[in-house]
Design a protein around this motif. Structure first.
Motif, short mmCIF file in Angstrom:
data_model
loop_
_atom_site.label_atom_id
_atom_site.label_comp_id
_atom_site.label_asym_id
_atom_site.label_seq_id
_atom_site.Cartn_x
_atom_site.Cartn_y
_atom_site.Cartn_z
N ALA A 57 -14.71 -1.13 2.37
CA ALA A 57 -13.90 -2.11 1.64
C ALA A 57 -14.75 -3.27 1.13
O ALA A 57 -14.51 -3.78 0.03
N SER A 109 -8.40 2.08 -2.04
CA SER A 109 -8.62 0.66 -2.30
C SER A 109 -8.66 0.38 -3.80
O SER A 109 -8.09 -0.62 -4.27
N TYR A 112 -7.77 -6.55 0.05
CA TYR A 112 -6.61 -6.03 0.78
C TYR A 112 -7.08 -5.28 2.04
O TYR A 112 -6.69 -5.61 3.16
N CYS A 113 -7.90 -4.27 1.85
CA CYS A 113 -8.33 -3.44 2.99
C CYS A 113 -9.22 -4.20 3.95
O CYS A 113 -9.17 -3.96 5.16
N SER A 114 -10.01 -5.15 3.46
CA SER A 114 -10.83 -5.97 4.35
C SER A 114 -9.95 -6.78 5.30
O SER A 114 -10.22 -6.86 6.50
N THR A 157 -2.20 -8.32 -0.66
CA THR A 157 -2.35 -8.47 0.79
C THR A 157 -1.16 -9.23 1.36
O THR A 157 -0.90 -10.36 0.96
N ARG A 176 -11.34 5.64 1.48
CA ARG A 176 -11.15 4.21 1.29
C ARG A 176 -11.50 3.80 -0.14
O ARG A 176 -10.81 2.97 -0.72
N ASP A 224 -5.88 -1.96 -5.93
CA ASP A 224 -6.24 -3.05 -6.86
C ASP A 224 -5.78 -2.75 -8.28
O ASP A 224 -5.31 -3.64 -8.99
N THR A 249 -14.01 1.72 7.43
CA THR A 249 -13.14 1.18 6.40
C THR A 249 -13.54 -0.24 6.02
O THR A 249 -13.57 -0.59 4.84
N SER A 251 -12.69 -4.57 -1.77
CA SER A 251 -11.24 -4.59 -1.57
C SER A 251 -10.85 -5.66 -0.57
O SER A 251 -11.02 -5.49 0.64
N ALA A 298 0.82 -1.22 0.00
CA ALA A 298 0.00 0.00 0.00
C ALA A 298 0.85 1.26 0.00
O ALA A 298 0.42 2.30 -0.49
#
Length: 194
Positions: free
Chosen positions: A72, A163, A79-81, A173, A159, A167, A68, A77, A32
């Motif tokens: 997400a 996000s 990644y953010c999750s 992740t 976000r 992607d 967030t 997303s 990130a």
């Protein structure tokens, strides 16, 4: 990562400082952060903006993380999750509580104030053009100030931006954020597979 970015050993100046700060905080440099170095001038701008938004955020870290997580989910997303669900385990007390919020925050046993906050964040992530005065009135009715409502909107919209950027450039992740529990991992994988 799909793009060429600045690796840790190549970093200089502000990029090196930002990398070092992140390494000191979490033990490694996240994709990130690295993804913004495909255009090296962006990482300091992004970091400064993000730091200022978070420093002035009128709600707590728990609320930032909840907003967030819900944003997400709808971006979607992975990644953010994964990153924020991991942090929320301590905030909410268990993986089961985080799973309940992820599945349906309306029935997860959260206070009404949190439910209204997350409903607003969800609508922003899905289609902010649907927001009306009635949404704002509901937030005010449960006790949010206009500054706090602004911050909810800013957190959710921020976000959406980051996000989607992550992607789009292939930020992945990191293993440190992926839970060993198969059900938890699957539930948080809302977009790209890990």
């Amino acid at each position: 990562m799909y793009l060429h970015t600045i690796e840790e050993e190549q970093a200089t100046g502000r990029v090196a400082e930002i990398y070092e700060r992140q390494r000191a905080q979490i033990g490694f440099v996240m994709d990130a952060a690295k993804c913004f170095t495909a255009r090296p001038d962006l990482l300091p701008i992004y970091t400064d903006f993000s730091d200022r938004v978070r420093a002035g955020f009128s709600l707590g870290l728990r609320e930032w993380r909840l907003i967030t997580l819900i944003a997400a989910k709808h971006i979607p997303s992975t990644y953010c999750s994964h990153v924020y669900s991991r942090q929320l385990i301590d905030d909410l007390g268990s993986k089961e509580a985080v799973l309940a919020v992820q599945r349906d925050f309306r029935t997860a046993g959260l206070p009404d104030k949190d439910v209204e906050m997350l409903a607003y964040a969800e609508t922003i992530a899905q289609d902010a053009s649907r927001i009306s005065q009635a949404d704002i009135d509901r937030l005010r009715a449960v006790g949010f100030s206009d500054t706090q409502i602004c911050d909810i909107a800013l957190c959710a919209a921020f976000r959406c931006f980051v996000s989607r950027f992550f992607d789009a450039v292939g930020a992945g992740t990191e293993a440190a954020f992926i839970n060993e529990d198969a059900e938890f991992r699957a539930t948080m994988s809302v977009g790209r597979a890990v």
